[in-house]
Design a protein around this motif. Structure first.
Motif, PDB file in Angstrom:
ATOM      1  N   ALA A  17      -2.393   6.112  -2.972  1.00 21.33           N
ATOM      2  CA  ALA A  17      -2.935   7.070  -2.194  1.00 21.33           C
ATOM      3  C   ALA A  17      -4.222   7.653  -2.711  1.00 21.33           C
ATOM      4  CB  ALA A  17      -1.742   8.186  -2.263  1.00 21.33           C
ATOM      5  N   HIS A  52       3.591   2.791  -1.488  1.00 21.15           N
ATOM      6  CA  HIS A  52       3.133   3.861  -0.710  1.00 21.15           C
ATOM      7  C   HIS A  52       2.861   3.716   0.529  1.00 21.15           C
ATOM      8  CE1 HIS A  52       1.556   6.767  -4.019  1.00 21.15           C
ATOM      9  NE2 HIS A  52       1.960   5.491  -4.646  1.00 21.15           N
ATOM     10  N   ARG A  54       0.745   4.359   4.488  1.00 21.07           N
ATOM     11  CA  ARG A  54      -0.219   4.800   5.022  1.00 21.07           C
ATOM     12  C   ARG A  54      -0.145   4.938   6.548  1.00 21.07           C
ATOM     13  NH1 ARG A  54      -5.113   4.907   1.595  1.00 21.07           N
ATOM     14  NH2 ARG A  54      -4.593   4.090  -0.552  1.00 21.07           N
ATOM     15  N   PRO A  61      -2.980   8.645   3.423  1.00 22.61           N
ATOM     16  CA  PRO A  61      -1.667   8.310   2.767  1.00 22.61           C
ATOM     17  C   PRO A  61      -0.677   9.142   3.647  1.00 22.61           C
ATOM     18  CG  PRO A  61      -3.336   8.808   1.327  1.00 22.61           C
ATOM     19  CD  PRO A  61      -4.094   8.988   2.580  1.00 22.61           C
ATOM     20  N   SER A  90       0.834  11.782  -2.754  1.00 24.81           N
ATOM     21  CA  SER A  90      -0.531  11.968  -3.059  1.00 24.81           C
ATOM     22  C   SER A  90      -0.667  13.682  -3.469  1.00 24.81           C
ATOM     23  CB  SER A  90      -1.478  11.854  -1.865  1.00 24.81           C
ATOM     24  OG  SER A  90      -1.286  13.059  -0.918  1.00 24.81           O
ATOM     25  N   GLU A 260      -3.795  -0.755  -5.758  1.00 26.75           N
ATOM     26  CA  GLU A 260      -3.603   0.789  -5.936  1.00 26.75           C
ATOM     27  C   GLU A 260      -4.697   1.406  -7.302  1.00 26.75           C
ATOM     28  OE1 GLU A 260      -0.578   4.431  -7.295  1.00 26.75           O
ATOM     29  OE2 GLU A 260       0.138   2.767  -6.403  1.00 26.75           O
TER      30      GLU A 260
END
Length: 312
Positions: A17, A52, A54, A61, A90, A260
């Protein structure tokens, strides 16, 4: 003391994020892209896939369980890798948002930041002239005035609520003090070994990338927990990724790579997928006569409940 020739667990963090789409055209944004990169990374040798989500519309994020459910079951069906869901999200997400999908999914593993901290890459904003989406510049520059929050009360909440269903944790430690935070919760009986400690270097607000800091984190963890009670893993941010994880492996630890943590494969060359980084560190490990752990070997060493106990 653990044997120095134990197999190395490779973790791969697919999208995160922190990086924004304008930093790399290869950063996966849609559920389809995240799933494809995760499956490829697992096939390349990653035993643990850190995830994560998106928003597919613009890459920002998101904590949305609906979006997570568009790619997590796909990865689980195509791979036997351990699926590790962030509880960090985030710096702009609330605790309720960050826990929304983990509480539904009850995964084998979740990441857990072991304290509040300044966490920033705001200087990157000044080096980007062409932005793909209108949210990105403010998001990056705004990190200068944001704090990642995880108080003792919030960490306790995560440990209790997720731990009740058998989820274990990747304890993300950005500084020596966060190892002591983990020791505090161990003393309280809220976490039990084997601990999976992810030592993180190179994020502004945390420990810098002096090689001596790696030794400090390793020896401090030894004193606090005893080497037989934890698995040590390392990630180095940006250009420090491969040197730091290689040092960690030589010291008997495990490694984490992925877009990441760094968008590059080597100096001046962007990684097209996280799997490229997995293949590169695997080659380095094997040239050092180190073997790579399978997902089931990682499960056994980390005391995980098994993929048949999740709710994907």
């Amino acid at each position: 003391m653990k044997s120095s020739n134990r197999k190395v667990i490779i973790s791969c963090a697919i999208t995160g994020a922190t990086h924004v789409p304008s930093m790399s055209e290869h950063l996966p944004l849609t559920p389809e892209q995240i799933a494809a990169q995760a499956i490829e990374a697992a096939a390349a040798g990653a035993a643990i896939i850190h995830l994560h989500a998106r928003d597919p519309a613009d890459g920002r994020p998101t904590p949305s369980p609906e979006i997570y459910r568009q790619f997590v079951p796909v990865i689980a069906a195509a791979s036997d890798a351990v699926i590790n869901i962030t509880t960090g999200g985030s710096t702009k997400m609330s605790m309720t948002e960050r826990l929304a999908f983990p509480m539904q999914a009850k995964p084998e593993m979740c990441s857990l930041n072991m304290g509040s901290m300044n966490f920033s890459i705001h200087d990157v904003a000044s080096r980007i002239s062409n932005w793909r989406y209108d949210w990105e510049e403010q998001y990056l520059a705004g990190m200068e005035d944001r704090v990642f929050r995880n108080t003792f009360k919030e960490i306790r909440q995560i440990l209790l609520e997720l731990g009740e269903d058998g989820t274990r944790f990747e304890f993300e430690c950005y500084d020596v003090g966060q190892l002591y935070n983990l020791a505090y919760f161990a003393d309280q009986g809220l976490v039990k070994p084997p601990f999976f400690i992810q030592a993180i270097f190179g994020i502004l607000g945390g420990l810098g990338t002096d090689p001596e800091n790696l030794t400090v984190m390793r020896t401090t963890a030894d004193r606090l927990f005893g080497r037989e009670n934890y698995e040590f893993s390392v990630l180095g941010a940006g250009r420090h990724q491969l040197p730091f994880v290689t040092m960690a492996a030589i010291m008997g630890g495990n490694v984490r790579v992925g877009l990441e943590d760094s968008i590059y494969l080597e100096k001046g060359v962007k990684a097209k997928t996280s799997a490229e980084q997995v293949r590169k560190i695997r080659r380095i490990l094997e040239e050092l006569s180190l073997e790579v752990a399978t997902p089931d070997e990682a499960r056994a060493r980390l005391g995980l409940k098994g993929s048949d106990q999740v709710h994907f």
